[in-house]
Design an enzyme around this catalytic site. Sequence first.
Site, mmCIF file in Angstrom:
data_model
loop_
_atom_site.group_PDB
_atom_site.id
_atom_site.type_symbol
_atom_site.label_atom_id
_atom_site.label_comp_id
_atom_site.label_asym_id
_atom_site.label_seq_id
_atom_site.Cartn_x
_atom_site.Cartn_y
_atom_site.Cartn_z
ATOM 1 N N ASP A 102 0.829 -1.194 0.000
ATOM 2 C CA ASP A 102 0.000 0.000 0.000
ATOM 3 C C ASP A 102 0.867 1.249 0.000
ATOM 4 O O ASP A 102 0.718 2.127 -0.828
ATOM 5 C CB ASP A 102 -0.960 -0.014 1.200
ATOM 6 C CG ASP A 102 -0.281 -0.425 2.510
ATOM 7 O OD1 ASP A 102 0.964 -0.557 2.543
ATOM 8 O OD2 ASP A 102 -0.994 -0.609 3.503
ATOM 9 N N ASP A 105 6.968 4.071 3.430
ATOM 10 C CA ASP A 105 7.236 5.281 4.199
ATOM 11 C C ASP A 105 8.745 5.360 4.434
ATOM 12 O O ASP A 105 9.487 5.813 3.552
ATOM 13 C CB ASP A 105 6.416 5.189 5.499
ATOM 14 C CG ASP A 105 6.525 6.427 6.368
ATOM 15 O OD1 ASP A 105 7.308 7.324 6.038
ATOM 16 O OD2 ASP A 105 5.822 6.493 7.386
ATOM 17 N N LYS A 133 6.131 7.806 0.094
ATOM 18 C CA LYS A 133 6.328 9.136 0.669
ATOM 19 C C LYS A 133 7.640 9.688 0.161
ATOM 20 O O LYS A 133 8.695 9.069 0.322
ATOM 21 C CB LYS A 133 6.292 9.066 2.194
ATOM 22 C CG LYS A 133 4.886 8.850 2.696
ATOM 23 C CD LYS A 133 4.741 9.114 4.166
ATOM 24 C CE LYS A 133 3.327 8.788 4.592
ATOM 25 N NZ LYS A 133 3.201 8.785 6.064
ATOM 26 N N ASP A 161 -5.171 2.402 7.305
ATOM 27 C CA ASP A 161 -6.042 2.665 8.459
ATOM 28 C C ASP A 161 -5.478 3.693 9.418
ATOM 29 O O ASP A 161 -4.290 4.017 9.396
ATOM 30 C CB ASP A 161 -6.238 1.370 9.250
ATOM 31 C CG ASP A 161 -4.991 1.002 10.062
ATOM 32 O OD1 ASP A 161 -3.892 1.006 9.474
ATOM 33 O OD2 ASP A 161 -5.117 0.743 11.268
ATOM 34 N N ARG A 167 -10.083 1.972 6.287
ATOM 35 C CA ARG A 167 -9.508 1.160 5.214
ATOM 36 C C ARG A 167 -10.419 1.108 3.983
ATOM 37 O O ARG A 167 -9.967 0.934 2.865
ATOM 38 C CB ARG A 167 -9.277 -0.287 5.687
ATOM 39 C CG ARG A 167 -8.201 -0.440 6.737
ATOM 40 C CD ARG A 167 -7.863 -1.914 6.926
ATOM 41 N NE ARG A 167 -7.150 -2.194 8.168
ATOM 42 C CZ ARG A 167 -5.834 -2.092 8.327
ATOM 43 N NH1 ARG A 167 -5.083 -1.688 7.325
ATOM 44 N NH2 ARG A 167 -5.271 -2.363 9.471
#
Length: 182
Positions: A102, A105, A133, A161, A167
């Site tokens: 998903d 980071d 990111k 979430d 979600r």
Amino acid sequence: METYADDIENVLIKADEIESKLAEMGEQITRDYEGRHLLLVGVLKGAFVVMADLSRHIRLPLEFDFMAVSSYGAATKTSGVVRILKDLDHDLKDRDVLVVEDIVDSGLTLKYLLKNLAGRKPATLEVAALLRKEGIQQVPLDIRYCGFDIPNEFVVGYGLDFSERYRNLPYIGTLKPSAYGG
Ligand code: 5GP
């Protein structure tokens, strides 16, 4: 109808933008793996929505597998120490493996996972991530298929979430401070 709308500050990526990006990524993957038989590996829980929607744009024989991992330590930051809660059902040896994420980071979770999966000797090992990111990866990672680069903000929706909620939002957005319980 939309119970979460009051909690969302900004919509960063709309549902139709996600849909067309996943279609593009699916086409690219279909071209790149033509004639091969791909194993998609999803990292639970966040990746289940991306996995479901991306896979329907991949025109190849596909198998699916899932892993569940958890980071030790604080919930809002990854330490890079990852515990495998549920391992894969498939043997990866000599398989073409595409990990579906998903969001990337710090990249620490993914780095750990890729090292772990590479040890199982797949024929190929690549990553498709819906979100990355921008500029904050602590480790350089080669993400072969990346949907969107987003600013360094905490986002929810499309599988992501906050405290297990949001979600099912069909878009990617940021939360109002009030939604954090403040
Ligand atoms: P990393 O190890 O790359 O720092 O973090 C990876 C995991 O942290 C993601 O798979 C996701 O579960 C969580 N994460 C990172 N950034 C966000 C974010 O903006 N929103 C949400 N909901 N989860 C995030």
